[in-house]
Design an enzyme around this catalytic site. Structure first.
Site, mmCIF file in Angstrom:
data_model
loop_
_atom_site.group_PDB
_atom_site.id
_atom_site.type_symbol
_atom_site.label_atom_id
_atom_site.label_comp_id
_atom_site.label_asym_id
_atom_site.label_seq_id
_atom_site.Cartn_x
_atom_site.Cartn_y
_atom_site.Cartn_z
ATOM 1 C CG ASP A 174 -2.223 0.824 0.902
ATOM 2 O OD1 ASP A 174 -2.088 1.982 0.459
ATOM 3 O OD2 ASP A 174 -3.325 0.299 1.077
ATOM 4 C CB CYS B 190 -8.111 -14.438 -15.749
ATOM 5 S SG CYS B 190 -8.238 -13.507 -17.284
ATOM 6 C CB CYS C 105 -12.264 -15.064 -18.682
ATOM 7 S SG CYS C 105 -10.726 -15.888 -19.051
ATOM 8 C CB CYS D 137 -15.447 3.177 0.287
ATOM 9 S SG CYS D 137 -15.501 1.416 0.024
ATOM 10 C CB CYS E 8 -20.876 19.227 -4.392
ATOM 11 S SG CYS E 8 -19.275 19.339 -5.182
HETATM 12 N N1 LIG Z 1 -2.284 0.242 -7.127
HETATM 13 C C1 LIG Z 1 -2.273 0.209 -5.806
HETATM 14 N N2 LIG Z 1 -1.120 -0.054 -5.140
HETATM 15 C C2 LIG Z 1 -1.079 -0.085 -3.791
HETATM 16 N N3 LIG Z 1 -2.153 0.118 -3.017
HETATM 17 C C3 LIG Z 1 -3.323 0.376 -3.615
HETATM 18 C C4 LIG Z 1 -3.448 0.432 -5.034
HETATM 19 N N4 LIG Z 1 -4.736 0.725 -5.342
HETATM 20 C C5 LIG Z 1 -5.390 0.844 -4.171
HETATM 21 N N5 LIG Z 1 -4.547 0.638 -3.133
HETATM 22 C C6 LIG Z 1 -4.864 0.675 -1.691
HETATM 23 O O1 LIG Z 1 -5.943 -0.198 -1.461
HETATM 24 C C7 LIG Z 1 -6.626 0.233 -0.289
HETATM 25 C C8 LIG Z 1 -8.110 0.086 -0.553
HETATM 26 O O2 LIG Z 1 -8.776 0.174 0.647
HETATM 27 P P1 LIG Z 1 -10.051 1.044 0.947
HETATM 28 O O3 LIG Z 1 -10.851 1.276 -0.269
HETATM 29 O O4 LIG Z 1 -10.714 0.395 2.108
HETATM 30 O O5 LIG Z 1 -9.331 2.350 1.477
HETATM 31 P P2 LIG Z 1 -9.229 3.897 1.088
HETATM 32 O O6 LIG Z 1 -8.936 4.064 -0.353
HETATM 33 O O7 LIG Z 1 -8.260 4.450 2.059
HETATM 34 O O8 LIG Z 1 -10.660 4.417 1.491
HETATM 35 P P3 LIG Z 1 -11.490 5.736 1.156
HETATM 36 O O9 LIG Z 1 -12.113 5.436 -0.186
HETATM 37 O O10 LIG Z 1 -12.482 5.783 2.254
HETATM 38 O O11 LIG Z 1 -10.545 6.891 1.132
HETATM 39 C C9 LIG Z 1 -6.209 1.655 0.000
HETATM 40 O O12 LIG Z 1 -5.455 1.700 1.178
HETATM 41 C C10 LIG Z 1 -5.367 2.045 -1.221
HETATM 42 O O13 LIG Z 1 -4.287 2.892 -0.896
HETATM 43 ZN ZN LIG Z 2 -8.747 -14.813 -19.021
#
Ligand SMILES: Nc1ncnc2c1ncn2[C@@H]1O[C@H](COP(=O)(O)OP(=O)(O)OP(=O)(O)O)[C@@H](O)[C@H]1O
Ligand SMILES: [Zn+2]
Length: 449
Positions: free
Chosen positions: A111, A220, A223, A237, A408
């Site tokens: 992350d 996958c 597919c 979210c 907004c």
């Molecule tokens: N390409 C990526 N590489 C690394 N981490 C990723 C990637 N795409 C998404 N993430 C991580 O995946 C997680 C998804 O979790 P989640 O949607 O619960 O959290 P969020 O994005 O922090 O939430 P919110 O939408 O409330 O801000 C996030 O922490 C985001 O940083």
């Molecule tokens: Zn496939």
């Protein structure tokens, strides 16, 4: 006072990281001492006549070891398995903690993001004093607190076409716990190319989904979905909302599927999709179509042999971070401070708030507003124009000179509304950056959500 609080918070964080490092060192030393002891002719610490598991491991995993389906054989497989969790958020947190509890030997966490206060209602491994800390690190610290005998690797990067193959290569199973379409395609293609099963979860509002791609001859992601959805139809979210327990449940299921695959037990969820609806507590599992021989990545003659540019392919970014859209010219916009001046000068105007009524209840600007959600504006802009004109007329406000101000949450939907209403001869502008800008530039006590 605020500086003292911040210093204290940082101190707690620092000590926690130190503690986590010490725990890892202790675990490494303990492991080494067991290995050294078993090097001799007489094993000093292993007296269980089994040697596949240490006494500590037998004690710790005893309640699952006695499951005939898992047993010592399954536990040994778990301990030698390597699982990568991509995304340390609502799905990744519960998945990580159960994988750590079950004794998956190596757990990687990817992350790029840092913990925010709005994460804590569902991203349950992060804590209040870790706001601002790397999410991957925060998950590793919490998991290490539960089971320090495992190997946790943090990848504090955004998974991309440049790094995905080299990260994934070191693991046996991958969990997609992310929240955007570009990363879903990237992970899918990388897992197909690397030959790894992909346990995919998603959760929004009160609903969740789960499936396993690229496993045991099943399909996958491509597919099933050869083309990405139009970006404007995808909700995350932060815009749609989510009840924390829902990703909690789906993340647990992801851990469960990963454990089953790693220990080779049960029937994995490949070529099937589980749909969970929290509102009436229903779970349905539907059969999916199989692997497509013409699939460009997993088909019989794949045309894709390396990763592509997924942001370009999906027409959307691989993160869900706020991106301010620039739809309107500067002349159709005002800053939050300019709106404050307008209020202070008592200038008659119509304030149009295009958020949902449920958001109006959270907070609103200090002026009566016409609340028409953006989706209603989209459906019938001309009806809204008539409504605004009636409101201006009934207040005796001159139509063409008095401002109509649209607001907004972040200043994207408001631009859309101004665009939809722009043919109406109204003097209409939006507030740049929306309520977030108001909280930042005008009223520091205004809540941010
Ligand atoms: N390409 C990526 N590489 C690394 N981490 C990723 C990637 N795409 C998404 N993430 C991580 O995946 C997680 C998804 O979790 P989640 O949607 O619960 O959290 P969020 O994005 O922090 O939430 P919110 O939408 O409330 O801000 C996030 O922490 C985001 O940083
Ligand atoms: Zn496939």
């Amino acid at each position: 006072m605020a500086a003292d609080l911040e210093r204290l918070r940082q101190e707690i964080c620092r000590r926690e990281e130190e503690l986590s490092e010490l725990k890892q060192r202790l675990a490494d030393m303990e492991k080494k001492s067991v290995e050294d002891a078993s090097d001799g002719t007489e094993p000093k610490t292993i007296h269980n006549g089994n040697q596949k598991l240490t006494n500590d491991q037998i004690g710790r995993y005893s309640r699952q070891l006695i499951l005939p389906e898992l047993g010592v054989k399954g536990q040994v497989k778990l301990l030698s398995s390597k699982v990568l969790i991509v995304g340390a958020g609502g799905l990744g947190c519960p998945a990580a903690i159960y994988l750590a509890a079950a004794g998956v030997g190596k757990i990687g966490i990817v992350d790029y993001d840092e913990v925010e206060i709005s994460n804590l209602h569902r991203q349950i491994l992060h804590t209040e004093h870790r706001v601002g800390v790397s999410k991957a690190e925060s998950v590793a610290i919490s998991c290490r607190n539960l089971n320090s005998s495992l190997n946790f690797i943090t990848h504090k990067v955004q998974l991309s076409s440049d790094n995905a193959m080299s990260i994934i290569r070191d693991y046996d199973i991958v969990l997609d716990a992310t929240d955007n379409v570009a990363t879903r395609y990237l992970l899918n293609d990388a897992c197909v190319l690397a030959g790894k099963p992909l346990v995919s979860g998603s959760a929004l509002r009160f609903e969740g989904q789960l499936t396993v791609y690229n496993h045991k001859g099943g399909p996958c992601y491509r597919c099933l979905y050869p083309k990405p959805p139009p970006p404007e139809t995808v909700t995350n979210c932060s815009d749609g909302g989510v009840l924390g327990v829902v990703p909690g449940i789906i993340g647990c299921y992801q851990a469960l599927e990963a454990i089953k695959i790693a220990a080779d037990i049960g029937t994995p969820l490949n070529q099937r999709l589980m749909l969970f609806d929290a509102i009436d507590c229903t779970t349905r599992t539907i059969k999916l179509r199989g692997r497509q021989v013409l699939c460009p990545v997993c088909g019989d003659n794949p045309s894709m042999t390396q990763l592509i540019d997924y942001e370009q392919f999906c027409g959307a970014r691989a993160t869900d971070k706020d991106q301010e859209k620039k739809v309107l010219p500067a002349s159709s916009r005002m800053t939050a401070k300019e709106y404050q001046t307008l209020l202070e000068n008592g200038i008659e105007h119509v304030l149009l708030d295009v958020r949902l009524p449920v958001e109006m209840e959270i907070c609103h600007l200090p002026h009566p507003a016409l609340n028409i959600p953006i989706n209603t504006v989209k459906k019938d802009p001309s009806a809204l124009v008539e409504q605004i004109k009636r409101q201006l007329a009934s207040s005796g406000i001159p139509l063409d000179t008095s401002p109509v101000v649209v607001v907004c949450r972040r200043g994207n939907d408001s631009q859309l509304a101004v665009q939809l209403l722009h043919d109406s001869n109204l003097n209409i502008r939006d507030i740049r950056g929306g309520l977030h800008a108001w909280a930042r530039d005008v009223d520091s006590l205004f809540p941010v959500y």
